[in-house]
Design an enzyme around this catalytic site. Structure first.
Site, short mmCIF file in Angstrom:
data_model
loop_
_atom_site.label_atom_id
_atom_site.label_comp_id
_atom_site.label_asym_id
_atom_site.label_seq_id
_atom_site.Cartn_x
_atom_site.Cartn_y
_atom_site.Cartn_z
N ASP A 136 -83.55 -5.21 17.07
CA ASP A 136 -82.47 -6.21 17.16
C ASP A 136 -81.11 -5.55 16.91
OD1 ASP A 136 -83.27 -7.93 13.98
OD2 ASP A 136 -82.88 -5.83 14.45
N HIS A 140 -78.12 -5.78 19.38
CA HIS A 140 -76.77 -6.19 18.92
C HIS A 140 -75.71 -5.23 19.47
CE1 HIS A 140 -73.92 -7.80 15.77
NE2 HIS A 140 -73.37 -6.62 16.02
N GLU A 141 -75.95 -3.92 19.27
CA GLU A 141 -74.94 -2.93 19.70
C GLU A 141 -74.79 -2.92 21.21
OE1 GLU A 141 -74.67 -2.39 15.74
OE2 GLU A 141 -73.30 -2.25 17.40
N HIS A 144 -72.72 -5.72 22.42
CA HIS A 144 -71.28 -5.42 22.35
C HIS A 144 -70.84 -4.73 23.65
CE1 HIS A 144 -70.19 -6.73 18.37
NE2 HIS A 144 -70.99 -5.90 17.73
N TYR A 155 -61.81 -8.62 19.07
CA TYR A 155 -62.61 -8.39 17.87
C TYR A 155 -61.79 -8.64 16.60
CZ TYR A 155 -66.68 -6.41 15.49
OH TYR A 155 -67.81 -6.22 14.73
N GLU A 164 -69.18 -11.28 17.61
CA GLU A 164 -70.28 -10.89 16.71
C GLU A 164 -71.49 -11.81 16.85
OE1 GLU A 164 -71.45 -8.68 14.34
OE2 GLU A 164 -70.10 -7.51 15.58
N GLU A 188 -83.72 -13.35 12.58
CA GLU A 188 -82.99 -12.63 11.54
C GLU A 188 -82.56 -11.28 12.11
OE1 GLU A 188 -85.82 -12.53 8.34
OE2 GLU A 188 -85.25 -14.53 7.67
N THR A 195 -82.49 -3.17 3.46
CA THR A 195 -83.09 -3.05 2.10
C THR A 195 -84.60 -2.78 2.20
OG1 THR A 195 -83.39 -5.45 2.05
CG2 THR A 195 -81.38 -4.56 1.04
N ASP A 201 -86.32 -10.24 2.22
CA ASP A 201 -85.05 -10.83 1.71
C ASP A 201 -84.16 -11.29 2.87
OD1 ASP A 201 -83.12 -7.78 1.01
OD2 ASP A 201 -84.37 -8.40 2.70
N ASP A 238 -62.81 -7.89 6.71
CA ASP A 238 -63.78 -7.90 7.81
C ASP A 238 -63.14 -8.42 9.11
OD1 ASP A 238 -66.31 -7.67 9.15
OD2 ASP A 238 -66.78 -9.76 8.66
N HIS A 243 -67.99 -10.76 10.83
CA HIS A 243 -69.43 -10.72 10.53
C HIS A 243 -69.83 -11.86 9.60
CE1 HIS A 243 -68.70 -6.45 11.62
NE2 HIS A 243 -69.87 -6.57 12.18
C1 LIG Z 1 -74.74 -2.61 10.22
C2 LIG Z 1 -73.35 -2.81 10.79
C3 LIG Z 1 -72.22 -2.52 10.03
C4 LIG Z 1 -70.94 -2.72 10.57
C5 LIG Z 1 -70.78 -3.22 11.88
C6 LIG Z 1 -71.89 -3.52 12.64
C7 LIG Z 1 -71.74 -4.12 14.03
O1 LIG Z 1 -72.34 -3.57 14.98
O2 LIG Z 1 -71.02 -5.13 14.14
C8 LIG Z 1 -73.19 -3.29 12.10
O3 LIG Z 1 -74.30 -3.50 12.88
C9 LIG Z 1 -74.83 -4.77 12.88
O4 LIG Z 1 -74.29 -5.70 12.36
C10 LIG Z 1 -76.18 -4.83 13.55
C11 LIG Z 1 -76.91 -6.09 13.57
C12 LIG Z 1 -77.32 -4.97 12.64
ZN LIG Z 2 -71.46 -6.13 15.78
#
Ligand SMILES: Cc1cccc(C(=O)O)c1OC(=O)C1CC1
Ligand SMILES: [Zn+2]
Length: 332
Positions: A136, A140-141, A144, A155, A164, A188, A195, A201, A238, A243
């Site tokens: 996942d 996600h990446e 983007h 962003y 996001e 999720e 972790t 969790d 942020d 996020h």
């Molecule tokens: C772990 C992390 C830290 C900062 C930015 C991102 C980001 O790519 O926005 C990030 O990746 C994620 O959120 C993916 C879903 C796990």
């Molecule tokens: Zn992201």
């Protein structure tokens, strides 16, 4: 059965090797192991010039590097999700190469899309294990990447939160698609790599119940992620909570797909298969760089109407679910 073309820059040879991916499209995947340049200089270099480092995925070292193999296989699975479910050929819709770089920085607890490729840190073993291990996360990446080639929501603040959220929604959907219809829905993010010493969790972010994941009270007094527009974060951290406030739209998408009762409003779920069509149409046809929550609601309702038209003047069940879901999270 499709093949993956992997070019070994060290020796200049290219070779195909089989992958369990379906779809038959050859994906030219380059997976690099980053030199230990350290996070900032490497990110700067890769953002400015594209990664010109030595590719080290030779046949032996490639398979000896679990992060490289994970990044490689996950990018194929996500690419196949977009191909199979949305008829999209790679992230730009035109077969662009999928490039992943692993071992970014030292124990980097992040993953990123740098405008051209996916980047994965190894994690510090406490907050994250190797982020390339999360399907996942790859979803996600790479989403983007899809976003930057489509609506490209800015962003920052509300449009950043929608950016996001779309990345989370398709990250989760791509992983569920790859797990197959027999497996239970799993809404999720990053649960496989977050972790590692604390199983169960709830992952980095929960789409099914955002309040399950703790959030420092430096952001919100509630101490958890928001699941209602009235509880959104209005500060500047942020990038204006991209996020954090993403969870509000994540909850709406979850309710549209799976149904549920939220703040007294009942949503009748319409399944993942219909939900993903609605969000993909919203992303590729209606959202724009400035789209915030209000525009997201309108885009989702319009997409539902397009795909599942009103009948004798009455909104379809699909459109009703979208309206109810956005009402339930308080998005006007
Ligand atoms: C772990 C992390 C830290 C900062 C930015 C991102 C980001 O790519 O926005 C990030 O990746 C994620 O959120 C993916 C879903 C796990
Ligand atoms: Zn992201």
């Amino acid at each position: 059965q499709s093949f993956i073309a992997v070019k070994d820059m060290a020796s200049g040879t290219s070779y195909l090797h089989g992958a369990a991916a379906s779809g038959g499209n050859v994906v030219d995947v380059h997976t690099f192991s980053a030199k230990r340049l350290g996070e900032t200089p490497f990110l700067l270099l890769s953002a400015l010039f594209g990664y010109t480092g030595q590719e080290v995925t030779t046949k032996t070292s490639f398979f000896a590097d679990p992060a490289a193999v994970s990044a490689h296989v996950n990018s194929i699975k996500v690419n196949n999700y977009y191909q199979t479910m949305h008829k999209r050929n790679s992230l730009n819709g035109n077969g662009m190469k999928l490039v992943s770089t692993v071992h970014i920085g030292e124990k980097w607890n992040n993953a990123a899309w740098n405008g051209k490729q996916m980047l994965y840190g190894d994690g510090d073993g406490v907050q994250f294990s190797s982020l390339a291990g999360g399907l996942d996360v790859a979803g996600h990446e790479m989403t983007h990447g899809v976003i930057s080639n489509t609506a490209n929501m800015t962003y920052q603040d509300e449009s950043g939160a929608i950016n996001e959220s779309i990345a989370d929604i398709f990250g989760a959907l791509a992983e569920m698609h790859a797990s197959g219809s027999a497996s239970a829905p799993e809404w999720e993010m990053g649960e496989d790599i977050f972790t590692p010493n604390k199983p169960g969790d709830g992952g980095l972010r929960s789409l099914s119940d955002p309040t399950k994941t703790k959030l420092s009270t430096a952001y919100l007094p509630s101490g958890h992620y928001p699941d209602h527009y009235n509880d959104r974060y209005l500060g500047t951290l942020d990038k204006g909570g991209v996020h954090i406030n993403s969870s509000i739209n994540n909850k709406a998408a979850y309710l549209i797909s799976e149904g549920g009762e939220h703040y007294g409003i009942t949503v009748t779920g319409i399944t993942r298969q219909k939900t993903e069509k609605i969000y993909y149409r919203a992303l590729t046809k209606y959202l724009t760089p400035s789209s915030g929550f209000k525009e997201m609601r309108q885009a989702a309702i319009q997409s539902a109407r397009d795909l599942y038209p009103d009948r004798s003047g009455q909104p379809s069940a699909e459109t009703k679910a979208v309206i109810a879901a956005y009402d339930s999270v308080g998005v006007p």
